[in-house]
Design an enzyme around this catalytic site. Structure first.
Site, short mmCIF file in Angstrom:
data_model
loop_
_atom_site.label_atom_id
_atom_site.label_comp_id
_atom_site.label_asym_id
_atom_site.label_seq_id
_atom_site.Cartn_x
_atom_site.Cartn_y
_atom_site.Cartn_z
N ASP A 120 -9.28 -29.88 -27.87
CA ASP A 120 -9.05 -28.52 -27.36
C ASP A 120 -7.77 -27.95 -27.96
O ASP A 120 -6.70 -28.54 -27.82
CB ASP A 120 -8.92 -28.58 -25.83
CG ASP A 120 -8.73 -27.21 -25.20
OD1 ASP A 120 -9.72 -26.63 -24.72
OD2 ASP A 120 -7.58 -26.72 -25.19
N TYR A 171 -1.52 -21.78 -29.77
CA TYR A 171 -0.77 -23.04 -29.88
C TYR A 171 -0.16 -23.20 -31.27
O TYR A 171 0.67 -24.09 -31.49
CB TYR A 171 -1.65 -24.26 -29.60
CG TYR A 171 -2.33 -24.33 -28.25
CD1 TYR A 171 -2.01 -23.44 -27.22
CD2 TYR A 171 -3.29 -25.30 -27.99
CE1 TYR A 171 -2.65 -23.52 -25.99
CE2 TYR A 171 -3.92 -25.39 -26.77
CZ TYR A 171 -3.61 -24.49 -25.77
OH TYR A 171 -4.26 -24.59 -24.57
N LYS A 204 -9.30 -20.91 -28.75
CA LYS A 204 -9.22 -19.78 -27.82
C LYS A 204 -8.69 -18.53 -28.51
O LYS A 204 -7.83 -18.61 -29.40
CB LYS A 204 -8.30 -20.14 -26.63
CG LYS A 204 -8.61 -21.48 -26.01
CD LYS A 204 -7.82 -21.79 -24.77
CE LYS A 204 -7.96 -23.26 -24.41
NZ LYS A 204 -7.08 -24.17 -25.16
N HIS A 261 -8.64 -16.49 -23.82
CA HIS A 261 -7.53 -17.30 -23.30
C HIS A 261 -7.01 -16.80 -21.95
O HIS A 261 -6.76 -17.58 -21.03
CB HIS A 261 -6.41 -17.34 -24.34
CG HIS A 261 -5.53 -18.55 -24.26
ND1 HIS A 261 -5.00 -19.16 -25.37
CD2 HIS A 261 -5.12 -19.29 -23.21
CE1 HIS A 261 -4.28 -20.20 -24.99
NE2 HIS A 261 -4.34 -20.30 -23.68
N SER A 313 -11.04 -18.45 -19.90
CA SER A 313 -9.94 -19.27 -19.42
C SER A 313 -9.07 -18.41 -18.53
O SER A 313 -8.83 -17.23 -18.84
CB SER A 313 -9.14 -19.82 -20.61
OG SER A 313 -8.15 -20.73 -20.17
#
Ligand code: A2P
Length: 287
Positions: free
Chosen positions: A47, A52, A77, A110, A147
């Site tokens: 994931d 990130y 995401k 996200h 998410s």
């Protein structure tokens, strides 16, 4: 679930390995080495997220692992700066390029665009979702998901969605379970995934959990991962430490009793990130 490669089945029929390797807050180097180690330890589900800033390293780790792409389940995401139909399509292509892959198995919104930040939030989320649906139809994504969505955000999205979301990935760990959202999401046909299933490390020294884990001959981290699984929530533990990456896979040789599950369910607030969709950091939800 009896082993790491056992799968939940998403509402569109796609199978997803029951524990994923998380990469939030991992540097590029840690992400690459961690992915290699995780795949070696048996994980088949990774994931990551555009935000990130390690998708390229995750992709490199996957290629170096020697395991075929189609044997892995890869999630990334969509970030909040890329909302809207056209930007979403570009964001998907950018993530695929970073990862060095033709498709992702799961692509998540996200964070929802929210009313407290944008009065037009429903339209913005609907437009983003149309981009998701297009990329799904184009074969770039095998399953679509969300998410950090709460019921009101999901309900609004469903007013115009043609393809239903299959996943809601939320913060979930002992001390912060959002059980109302878990139940709602599961009843709406979504698999709930747990980000920070270890409370980002903040629950690991809790005396109550430490005592319980020791009764099972397990670490608190293993207890937390097992706790998620027993709620049919898919945990995404993150570690850059090889021994912990392995330890976090050893969660199939014990079962938390119903009594202990209830005791964890009713723990006081612990390890909460303080991230809420309607109160996200100032820069986080503008379009
Ligand atoms: P590290 O990455 O340095 O190994 P979460 O997945 O809930 O966000 O938690 C991640 C945090 O928990 C990281 O700080 C990670 O440290 C730590 N962690 C992960 N697995 C373990 C474990 N088995 N034992 C102790 N700490 C762990």
């Amino acid at each position: 679930m009896k082993k790491l490669t056992d799968c939940f089945t998403l509402s569109n029929g796609v199978r997803i390995p029951c524990v994923g390797y998380g990469t939030w807050q991992s540097s590029k180097e840690d992400a690459k080495n961690g992915v290699i180690k995780a795949i070696e330890a048996g994980y088949r589900h990774i994931d990551t997220a555009a935000a990130y800033e390690n998708e390229d390293a995750v992709g490199a780790g996957i290629r170096e692992s020697g395991i075929k792409r189609e044997e892995l389940f890869v999630t990334t995401k969509h970030w909040i700066t890329e909302r809207g139909y056209d930007k979403t399509l570009r964001a998907i292509d950018a993530s695929l390029k970073e990862l060095g892959t033709e498709y992702v198995d799961l692509y998540l919104v996200h964070w929802p665009c929210v009313e407290s930040r944008n009065p037009d939030w429903k339209r913005v989320n609907a437009d983003t979702w149309r981009g998701f649906e297009q990329a799904y139809r184009d074969g770039k994504i095998r399953a679509l998901g969300l998410s950090n969505f709460e019921k009101k955000h999901v309900d609004a999205l469903m007013e115009t969605a043609e393809i239903a979301p299959t996943v809601n990935q939320i913060e979930f760990h002992p001390g912060y379970t959002q059980m109302d959202n878990v139940r709602f999401s599961q009843q709406a046909g979504m698999l709930v995934e747990a980000w920070s299933p270890l409370g980002n490390g903040m629950v690991l020294n809790d005396p109550f959990l430490t005592e319980m884990a020791s009764r099972y001959g397990k670490s608190v981290a293993q207890l937390c991962i097992r706790y998620a699984l027993q709620h049919n929530v898919l945990p995404l533990p993150k570690s850059v430490t090889p021994s912990r990456i392995v330890q976090n896979t050893q969660v199939f040789d014990f079962e938390i009793s119903a009594e202990d599950m209830s005791a964890i369910d009713s723990m006081p607030l612990l390890g909460f990130s303080t991230y809420l969709p309607e109160e996200a950091p100032a820069d986080a939800l503008y379009d």
